[in-house]
Design a protein around this motif. Structure first.
Motif, PDB file in Angstrom:
ATOM      1  N   SER A   4       0.912  -1.192  -0.002  1.00 15.86           N
ATOM      2  CA  SER A   4       0.237  -0.039  -0.051  1.00 15.86           C
ATOM      3  C   SER A   4       0.816   1.293  -0.124  1.00 15.86           C
ATOM      4  O   SER A   4       2.065   1.155   0.339  1.00 15.86           O
ATOM      5  N   ILE A   5       0.317   2.300  -0.583  1.00 14.04           N
ATOM      6  CA  ILE A   5       1.163   3.596  -0.563  1.00 14.04           C
ATOM      7  C   ILE A   5       0.469   4.629  -0.027  1.00 14.04           C
ATOM      8  O   ILE A   5      -0.855   4.843  -0.098  1.00 14.04           O
ATOM      9  N   GLN A   6       0.921   5.356   0.789  1.00 11.88           N
ATOM     10  CA  GLN A   6       0.608   6.605   1.480  1.00 11.88           C
ATOM     11  C   GLN A   6       1.179   7.962   1.133  1.00 11.88           C
ATOM     12  O   GLN A   6       2.423   7.886   1.348  1.00 11.88           O
ATOM     13  N   VAL A   7       0.280   8.837   0.585  1.00 14.79           N
ATOM     14  CA  VAL A   7       1.084   9.957   0.017  1.00 14.79           C
ATOM     15  C   VAL A   7       0.529  11.118   1.046  1.00 14.79           C
ATOM     16  O   VAL A   7      -0.689  11.370   1.414  1.00 14.79           O
ATOM     17  N   GLU A   8       1.298  11.737   1.910  1.00 16.32           N
ATOM     18  CA  GLU A   8       1.086  12.580   3.060  1.00 16.32           C
ATOM     19  C   GLU A   8       1.370  14.137   2.932  1.00 16.32           C
ATOM     20  O   GLU A   8       2.748  14.344   2.899  1.00 16.32           O
ATOM     21  N   GLY A  19      15.393  31.497 -12.633  1.00 15.77           N
ATOM     22  CA  GLY A  19      15.490  31.751 -11.049  1.00 15.77           C
ATOM     23  C   GLY A  19      14.159  31.950 -10.597  1.00 15.77           C
ATOM     24  O   GLY A  19      13.846  31.918  -9.481  1.00 15.77           O
ATOM     25  N   GLU A  20      13.167  31.774 -11.445  1.00 12.60           N
ATOM     26  CA  GLU A  20      11.809  31.598 -11.006  1.00 12.60           C
ATOM     27  C   GLU A  20      11.255  30.283 -10.340  1.00 12.60           C
ATOM     28  O   GLU A  20      11.835  29.138 -10.901  1.00 12.60           O
ATOM     29  N   THR A  21      10.280  30.118  -9.073  1.00  4.66           N
ATOM     30  CA  THR A  21      10.200  29.154  -8.477  1.00  4.66           C
ATOM     31  C   THR A  21       8.856  28.578  -9.261  1.00  4.66           C
ATOM     32  O   THR A  21       7.902  29.466  -9.075  1.00  4.66           O
ATOM     33  N   VAL A  22       8.735  27.590  -9.363  1.00  3.68           N
ATOM     34  CA  VAL A  22       7.363  26.784  -9.982  1.00  3.68           C
ATOM     35  C   VAL A  22       6.936  25.990  -8.738  1.00  3.68           C
ATOM     36  O   VAL A  22       7.870  25.021  -8.530  1.00  3.68           O
ATOM     37  N   HIS A  23       5.684  26.109  -8.357  1.00  2.00           N
ATOM     38  CA  HIS A  23       4.969  25.190  -7.212  1.00  2.00           C
ATOM     39  C   HIS A  23       4.118  24.048  -8.134  1.00  2.00           C
ATOM     40  O   HIS A  23       2.947  24.506  -8.476  1.00  2.00           O
ATOM     41  N   ALA A  24       4.903  23.143  -8.521  1.00  2.00           N
ATOM     42  CA  ALA A  24       4.174  22.082  -9.177  1.00  2.00           C
ATOM     43  C   ALA A  24       3.072  21.431  -8.639  1.00  2.00           C
ATOM     44  O   ALA A  24       1.838  21.018  -9.128  1.00  2.00           O
ATOM     45  N   VAL A  25       3.296  21.001  -7.159  1.00  2.00           N
ATOM     46  CA  VAL A  25       2.532  20.010  -6.711  1.00  2.00           C
ATOM     47  C   VAL A  25       2.420  20.771  -5.232  1.00  2.00           C
ATOM     48  O   VAL A  25       3.232  20.993  -4.646  1.00  2.00           O
ATOM     49  N   ILE A  28      -0.424  17.125  -1.524  1.00  3.84           N
ATOM     50  CA  ILE A  28      -1.383  16.111  -1.937  1.00  3.84           C
ATOM     51  C   ILE A  28      -1.434  15.028  -0.857  1.00  3.84           C
ATOM     52  O   ILE A  28      -0.216  14.606  -0.389  1.00  3.84           O
ATOM     53  N   ASP A  29      -2.614  14.634  -0.796  1.00  2.00           N
ATOM     54  CA  ASP A  29      -2.798  13.558   0.287  1.00  2.00           C
ATOM     55  C   ASP A  29      -3.381  12.205  -0.400  1.00  2.00           C
ATOM     56  O   ASP A  29      -4.363  12.519  -1.090  1.00  2.00           O
ATOM     57  N   MET A  30      -2.900  10.948  -0.508  1.00  5.66           N
ATOM     58  CA  MET A  30      -3.552   9.787  -1.129  1.00  5.66           C
ATOM     59  C   MET A  30      -3.331   8.707  -0.223  1.00  5.66           C
ATOM     60  O   MET A  30      -2.455   8.243   0.265  1.00  5.66           O
ATOM     61  N   ASP A  31      -4.274   7.542  -0.383  1.00  3.03           N
ATOM     62  CA  ASP A  31      -4.242   6.294   0.220  1.00  3.03           C
ATOM     63  C   ASP A  31      -4.384   5.328  -0.774  1.00  3.03           C
ATOM     64  O   ASP A  31      -5.527   5.248  -1.210  1.00  3.03           O
ATOM     65  N   ARG A  63       8.359  18.703   0.199  1.00  2.00           N
ATOM     66  CA  ARG A  63       7.893  18.642   1.425  1.00  2.00           C
ATOM     67  C   ARG A  63       6.787  17.565   1.326  1.00  2.00           C
ATOM     68  O   ARG A  63       6.330  17.288   0.420  1.00  2.00           O
ATOM     69  N   GLY A  64       6.695  17.119   2.639  1.00  2.00           N
ATOM     70  CA  GLY A  64       5.747  15.980   2.916  1.00  2.00           C
ATOM     71  C   GLY A  64       6.671  14.811   2.609  1.00  2.00           C
ATOM     72  O   GLY A  64       7.846  14.504   2.291  1.00  2.00           O
ATOM     73  N   ARG A  65       5.658  13.345   2.524  1.00  2.00           N
ATOM     74  CA  ARG A  65       6.572  12.014   2.494  1.00  2.00           C
ATOM     75  C   ARG A  65       5.517  11.149   1.699  1.00  2.00           C
ATOM     76  O   ARG A  65       4.402  11.158   1.916  1.00  2.00           O
ATOM     77  N   ILE A  66       6.232  10.112   1.067  1.00  2.00           N
ATOM     78  CA  ILE A  66       5.434   9.121   0.416  1.00  2.00           C
ATOM     79  C   ILE A  66       6.052   7.853   1.257  1.00  2.00           C
ATOM     80  O   ILE A  66       7.188   7.669   1.078  1.00  2.00           O
ATOM     81  N   LEU A  67       4.994   6.986   1.189  1.00  2.00           N
ATOM     82  CA  LEU A  67       5.318   5.695   2.279  1.00  2.00           C
ATOM     83  C   LEU A  67       4.908   4.553   1.554  1.00  2.00           C
ATOM     84  O   LEU A  67       3.675   4.458   1.025  1.00  2.00           O
TER      85      LEU A  67
END
Length: 263
Positions: A4-8, A19-25, A28-31, A63-67
């Motif tokens: 199983s995969i948890q996206v936190e 030099g521009e920062t792009v916030h792509a994601v 996101i939370d998924m189970d 940031r965040g983590r994927i398990l």
């Protein structure tokens, strides 16, 4: 298989050469559970493929983590396989040798066992009789079948598919949608399948659950369950409930697609 995969609360930002920062994601939370087919749909640039690559381990989250079964994903692992939009077959290898490529580092199998696995998946994807053909001798649909067989041959618990049918002609694409269910059989195998597509109809037809992404930064606007039993035939696309789900997703994504066009 029971991974199983948890996206936190996963975020991903990139720095452009300017030099521009792009916030792509963006958070996101998924189970994700075994024996389930998931699709990611959304406008261009919404982070669908970026999310897929982070789940695979090709990219780290900002940031965040994927398990994966409780262990944080820090890179690619043998229990995950990717099927890309382009088949990316080795032109100097025939069908059998392309399928065998992913097995060559598996020291637990003999050469005979590897050939038996190749033969099994050649039959599953319907390429019996083409074992000695080279990529340039195959149609686009046949090349993508080899690509899929190569991924399935390593028996991954998690199959990641990044617009695998986008480059195919319309008729072949429809046939591949139908055949994919037979070839992968995620319900009985317990695999997790994650499928990135821009095609809403394709997502609804294949999936147990569709994740609808907003425009950048990509977030999950809605998680939609598809009620039809699998395997499905193309006739299900004519059913009123199917058409309603397709319509509802488009209504949800239409404004996001306009934002992408104005970018």
């Amino acid at each position: 298989m029971s991974s199983s995969i948890q996206v936190e609360q996963v975020h991903k930002t990139f720095m452009k050469p300017t030099g521009e920062t792009v916030h792509a994601v963006g958070g996101i939370d998924m189970d994700l559970r075994p024996g389930t087919f998931y699709s990611f749909v959304g406008p261009s640039g919404c982070g669908k493929t970026t999310m897929l690559h982070m789940i695979h381990g090709l990219l780290p989250p900002t940031r965040g983590r994927i398990l994966l079964d409780g262990t944080e994903v820090t890179g690619p692992t043998p229990n995950k396989a990717v099927v890309f939009q382009q088949a990316l077959l080795l032109p100097w290898r025939n069908v059998t040798d392309n399928i065998k490529f992913g097995l060559e580092n598996d020291g637990t199998k003999t050469a005979t066992e590897r050939l038996e696995i190749c033969d099994k998946y050649t039959q599953i994807v319907g390429l019996r009789g083409f074992e000695s053909h080279y990529p340039h001798e195959l149609s686009g649909g046949m090349q993508q079948r080899v690509n899929l067989a190569r991924a399935l041959a390593v028996n991954p618990e998690i199959l990641l598919m990044d617009e695998p049918f986008a480059s195919l002609d319309a008729q072949t694409r429809l046939l591949m949608q139908e055949e994919l269910q037979r070839m992968v059989d995620w319900k009985n195998s317990g695999k997790i399948v994650i499928f990135v597509t821009h095609d809403i109809e394709e997502a609804v037809f294949l999936s147990d659950i569709v994740f609808c992404f907003s425009f950048r930064p990509g977030t999950i606007m809605k998680e939609i369950k598809v009620p039809f039993p699998t395997p499905r035939t193309l006739r299900v696309k004519e059913e009123p409930e199917f058409l309603q789900i397709k319509h509802d997703i488009w209504e949800l994504l239409a404004d996001e697609a306009r934002k992408a066009m104005e970018e």
